[in-house]
Enzyme design. Structure first.
Site, PDB file in Angstrom:
ATOM      1  N   ASP A  31       0.864  -1.247   0.110  1.00  0.00           N
ATOM      2  CA  ASP A  31      -0.075   0.055  -0.038  1.00  0.00           C
ATOM      3  C   ASP A  31       0.899   1.400  -0.133  1.00  0.00           C
ATOM      4  O   ASP A  31       1.911   1.018   0.769  1.00  0.00           O
ATOM      5  CB  ASP A  31      -1.049  -0.240   1.019  1.00  0.00           C
ATOM      6  CG  ASP A  31      -2.111   0.827   1.124  1.00  0.00           C
ATOM      7  OD1 ASP A  31      -1.856   1.944   0.886  1.00  0.00           O
ATOM      8  OD2 ASP A  31      -3.142   0.232   1.235  1.00  0.00           O
ATOM      9  N   ILE A  52       1.923   0.427  -6.583  1.00  0.00           N
ATOM     10  CA  ILE A  52       1.656  -0.674  -7.440  1.00  0.00           C
ATOM     11  C   ILE A  52       2.301  -0.155  -8.828  1.00  0.00           C
ATOM     12  O   ILE A  52       2.586  -1.325  -9.574  1.00  0.00           O
ATOM     13  CB  ILE A  52       0.251  -1.244  -7.637  1.00  0.00           C
ATOM     14  CG1 ILE A  52      -0.569  -0.168  -8.137  1.00  0.00           C
ATOM     15  CG2 ILE A  52      -0.144  -1.925  -6.208  1.00  0.00           C
ATOM     16  CD1 ILE A  52      -1.713  -0.655  -8.300  1.00  0.00           C
ATOM     17  N   SER A 117     -16.199  -3.095  -9.244  1.00  0.00           N
ATOM     18  CA  SER A 117     -17.143  -2.245  -9.087  1.00  0.00           C
ATOM     19  C   SER A 117     -18.565  -2.266  -9.822  1.00  0.00           C
ATOM     20  O   SER A 117     -18.550  -2.192 -11.119  1.00  0.00           O
ATOM     21  CB  SER A 117     -16.934  -0.665  -9.087  1.00  0.00           C
ATOM     22  OG  SER A 117     -17.930   0.159  -8.863  1.00  0.00           O
ATOM     23  N   TYR A 142     -12.879   5.179 -14.562  1.00  0.00           N
ATOM     24  CA  TYR A 142     -12.756   4.652 -13.307  1.00  0.00           C
ATOM     25  C   TYR A 142     -13.395   2.987 -13.882  1.00  0.00           C
ATOM     26  O   TYR A 142     -12.996   1.999 -13.620  1.00  0.00           O
ATOM     27  CB  TYR A 142     -13.255   5.024 -12.140  1.00  0.00           C
ATOM     28  CG  TYR A 142     -13.538   3.904 -10.914  1.00  0.00           C
ATOM     29  CD1 TYR A 142     -12.306   3.872  -9.999  1.00  0.00           C
ATOM     30  CD2 TYR A 142     -14.530   3.703 -10.896  1.00  0.00           C
ATOM     31  CE1 TYR A 142     -12.535   2.983  -9.052  1.00  0.00           C
ATOM     32  CE2 TYR A 142     -14.986   2.817  -9.609  1.00  0.00           C
ATOM     33  CZ  TYR A 142     -13.865   2.613  -8.697  1.00  0.00           C
ATOM     34  OH  TYR A 142     -14.068   1.488  -7.627  1.00  0.00           O
ATOM     35  N   GLU A 269     -24.014  12.424 -12.731  1.00  0.00           N
ATOM     36  CA  GLU A 269     -23.990  11.445 -11.702  1.00  0.00           C
ATOM     37  C   GLU A 269     -25.225  10.462 -12.031  1.00  0.00           C
ATOM     38  O   GLU A 269     -25.939  10.859 -12.560  1.00  0.00           O
ATOM     39  CB  GLU A 269     -24.497  12.211 -10.601  1.00  0.00           C
ATOM     40  CG  GLU A 269     -24.449  11.157  -9.326  1.00  0.00           C
ATOM     41  CD  GLU A 269     -24.593  11.834  -7.864  1.00  0.00           C
ATOM     42  OE1 GLU A 269     -24.419  11.265  -6.831  1.00  0.00           O
ATOM     43  OE2 GLU A 269     -25.078  12.858  -7.735  1.00  0.00           O
TER      44      GLU A 269
HETATM   45  N1  LIG Z   1     -15.919   1.581  -1.240  1.00  0.00           N
HETATM   46  C1  LIG Z   1     -16.668   1.310  -2.147  1.00  0.00           C
HETATM   47  O1  LIG Z   1     -17.805   1.377  -2.104  1.00  0.00           O
HETATM   48  C2  LIG Z   1     -16.213   0.437  -3.331  1.00  0.00           C
HETATM   49  C3  LIG Z   1     -17.203   0.096  -4.495  1.00  0.00           C
HETATM   50  C4  LIG Z   1     -16.661  -0.623  -5.251  1.00  0.00           C
HETATM   51  C5  LIG Z   1     -15.335  -1.052  -5.651  1.00  0.00           C
HETATM   52  N2  LIG Z   1     -14.398  -0.701  -4.544  1.00  0.00           N
HETATM   53  C6  LIG Z   1     -13.135  -0.944  -4.578  1.00  0.00           C
HETATM   54  O2  LIG Z   1     -12.511  -1.585  -3.439  1.00  0.00           O
HETATM   55  C7  LIG Z   1     -11.184  -1.297  -3.373  1.00  0.00           C
HETATM   56  C8  LIG Z   1     -10.979  -0.752  -2.057  1.00  0.00           C
HETATM   57  O3  LIG Z   1     -11.457   0.553  -1.689  1.00  0.00           O
HETATM   58  P1  LIG Z   1     -11.787   1.299  -0.348  1.00  0.00           P
HETATM   59  O4  LIG Z   1     -13.164   1.880  -0.284  1.00  0.00           O
HETATM   60  O5  LIG Z   1     -11.351   0.443   0.690  1.00  0.00           O
HETATM   61  O6  LIG Z   1     -10.705   2.622  -0.605  1.00  0.00           O
HETATM   62  P2  LIG Z   1      -9.763   3.009  -0.006  1.00  0.00           P
HETATM   63  O7  LIG Z   1      -8.995   4.367  -0.676  1.00  0.00           O
HETATM   64  O8  LIG Z   1      -9.805   3.096   1.799  1.00  0.00           O
HETATM   65  O9  LIG Z   1      -8.477   1.699  -0.063  1.00  0.00           O
HETATM   66  C9  LIG Z   1      -7.626   1.896  -1.238  1.00  0.00           C
HETATM   67  C10 LIG Z   1      -6.199   1.730  -0.693  1.00  0.00           C
HETATM   68  O10 LIG Z   1      -5.304   1.581  -1.847  1.00  0.00           O
HETATM   69  C11 LIG Z   1      -4.084   2.411  -1.483  1.00  0.00           C
HETATM   70  N3  LIG Z   1      -3.634   2.508  -2.751  1.00  0.00           N
HETATM   71  C12 LIG Z   1      -4.208   3.726  -3.678  1.00  0.00           C
HETATM   72  N4  LIG Z   1      -3.425   3.782  -4.920  1.00  0.00           N
HETATM   73  C13 LIG Z   1      -2.251   2.881  -4.654  1.00  0.00           C
HETATM   74  C14 LIG Z   1      -1.216   2.587  -5.295  1.00  0.00           C
HETATM   75  N5  LIG Z   1      -1.050   3.290  -6.702  1.00  0.00           N
HETATM   76  N6  LIG Z   1      -0.209   1.617  -4.997  1.00  0.00           N
HETATM   77  C15 LIG Z   1      -0.498   1.260  -3.543  1.00  0.00           C
HETATM   78  N7  LIG Z   1      -1.530   1.364  -2.983  1.00  0.00           N
HETATM   79  C16 LIG Z   1      -2.487   2.185  -3.440  1.00  0.00           C
HETATM   80  C17 LIG Z   1      -4.744   3.430  -0.597  1.00  0.00           C
HETATM   81  O11 LIG Z   1      -3.553   3.952   0.277  1.00  0.00           O
HETATM   82  C18 LIG Z   1      -5.637   2.644   0.180  1.00  0.00           C
HETATM   83  O12 LIG Z   1      -5.216   2.235   1.304  1.00  0.00           O
HETATM   84  C19 LIG Z   1     -10.895  -0.194  -4.531  1.00  0.00           C
HETATM   85  O13 LIG Z   1     -10.333  -1.023  -5.449  1.00  0.00           O
HETATM   86  C20 LIG Z   1     -11.991   0.158  -5.153  1.00  0.00           C
HETATM   87  O14 LIG Z   1     -11.946   0.676  -6.231  1.00  0.00           O
HETATM   88  C21 LIG Z   1     -14.630   0.278  -3.392  1.00  0.00           C
END
Ligand SMILES: NC(=O)c1ccc[n+]([C@@H]2O[C@H](COP(=O)([O-])OP(=O)(O)OC[C@H]3O[C@@H](n4cnc5c(N)ncnc54)[C@H](O)[C@@H]3O)[C@@H](O)[C@H]2O)c1
Length: 311
Positions: A31, A52, A117, A142, A269
């Site tokens: 992360d 990453i 998503s 996205y 939206e």
């Molecule tokens: N929260 C939602 O409602 C939702 C819905 C659909 C999909 N998602 C997906 O679930 C996953 C987690 O989402 P979340 O809500 O926990 O968000 P979050 O922002 O809390 O978690 C994302 C994590 O990825 C890390 N990160 C971002 N870019 C990075 C990089 N380039 N290299 C390494 N680490 C990196 C961030 O520091 C963070 O810890 C994501 O892939 C998101 O697209 C979330």
């Protein structure tokens, strides 16, 4: 299992880390802490702070340990940012993923779980709730990147035998969600109401989403972590809730008398989004167990204890 969990310092990823550790697995978190927090990382997990997109750093992580499973949750996850800067979005959400997947193939990782998503890959829905066979017409970079990653995973499965599960999440909410930024209406409204501020509802507030509690999402991750093959599953509740209802639900859980305040509608939206979970229910017996009211009350409790009145 020895597991690499990207994004494990974030909201959803950190809960998944807790569950893997509780199941007796070894967890390494990759992360860059851009939106995640070190304090979310549970004791017992190893954290590597790296991006990453950094090929050398990613290679070093795969060289240091042999992983059985890569669970990929790291992402640029701000839809509006993806519209403003699609190249940056693709650099993380497509090229970053490819860096990981190439290492998976090179080092013989057996399985990948991917946080996709539902809201983003289907675009404006034509049937409600959307099943996995619903047309995919993303209307944001996205969403394009999430769908593209699913397609890459299909390719890696077909050609290299990499097992993959794509979980198309609805709107996930719960403790540790980041209330900064634009995403995560439950966290944003909760933080504001607890601080005595007035959250602004975009437009008429009748836009709907499907709100799934984080512990249910974690359970789905645990179930697919043991599977082989290539699968795509929606993870939602089949229940549509509009933003006004969310506001009133949180207001009640907080015990606030804050009036409903509406601002301008956000251009572009999505109007309605709701996912069917029939496929994963039939295949793996998963169904949501935490209903919205219960989930909101647990989320409010978390924010009240963790960040009382923080701006
Ligand atoms: N929260 C939602 O409602 C939702 C819905 C659909 C999909 N998602 C997906 O679930 C996953 C987690 O989402 P979340 O809500 O926990 O968000 P979050 O922002 O809390 O978690 C994302 C994590 O990825 C890390 N990160 C971002 N870019 C990075 C990089 N380039 N290299 C390494 N680490 C990196 C961030 O520091 C963070 O810890 C994501 O892939 C998101 O697209 C979330």
């Amino acid at each position: 299992m020895n597991i690499l969990l990207t994004g494990g310092a974030g909201f959803i990823g950190s809960h998944i880390a807790d569950a893997y550790l509780a199941g007796g697995h070894q967890v390494t978190i990759l992360d860059n802490l851009s939106t995640g927090r070190r304090s979310n990382v549970p004791d017992g997990a190893v954290i590597v702070e790296a991006d990453i997109r950094d090929q050398d750093a990613v290679r070093r992580v795969f060289a240091a340990s042999h992983f059985d499973l890569v669970n990929h949750h790291a992402a640029q996850m701000d839809v509006r940012k993806s519209v403003a800067d699609p190249i940056y979005d693709a650099s993380v959400n497509i090229l970053g993923v490819l860096t990981l997947l190439q290492e998976c193939v090179r080092t013989g990782v057996k399985r990948v779980v991917f946080a996709s998503s539902g809201g983003a890959v289907y675009g404006e829905q034509e049937s409600f709730p959307a099943e996995e066979s619903h047309p995919t017409r993303p209307i944001s970079p996205y969403g394009v990147a999430k769908l593209t990653t699913e397609q890459y995973l299909f390719y890696y499965h077909a050609v290299f035998g990499l097992n993959a599960a794509c979980l198309r999440y609805a709107n996930v909410f719960g403790p540790r969600q980041n209330p900064e930024g634009e995403a995560g209406v439950v966290a944003i409204f909760t933080r504001k109401l607890l601080a005595g501020q007035k959250p602004v509802i975009n437009g008429d507030g009748k836009q709907t989403r499907d709100y799934v509690f984080v512990s249910d999402v974690v359970r789905a991750n645990m179930l697919v972590s043991e599977r082989t093959g290539f699968q795509v599953f929606n993870i939602g509740t089949g229940r549509e809730t509009d933003v006004n209802q969310i506001f009133h639900g949180i207001r009640q859980a907080v015990g606030s008398a804050c009036p409903e305040v509406h601002g301008d509608a956000k251009k572009g939206e999505q109007r309605r989004s709701v996912l069917s979970y029939a496929l994963i229910q039939k295949t793996l017996g998963w169904q949501p167990t935490v209903m919205l009211e219960e989930g909101l009350s647990r989320t409010v409790k978390f924010f009240r204890e963790e960040a009382p009145g923080r701006e």
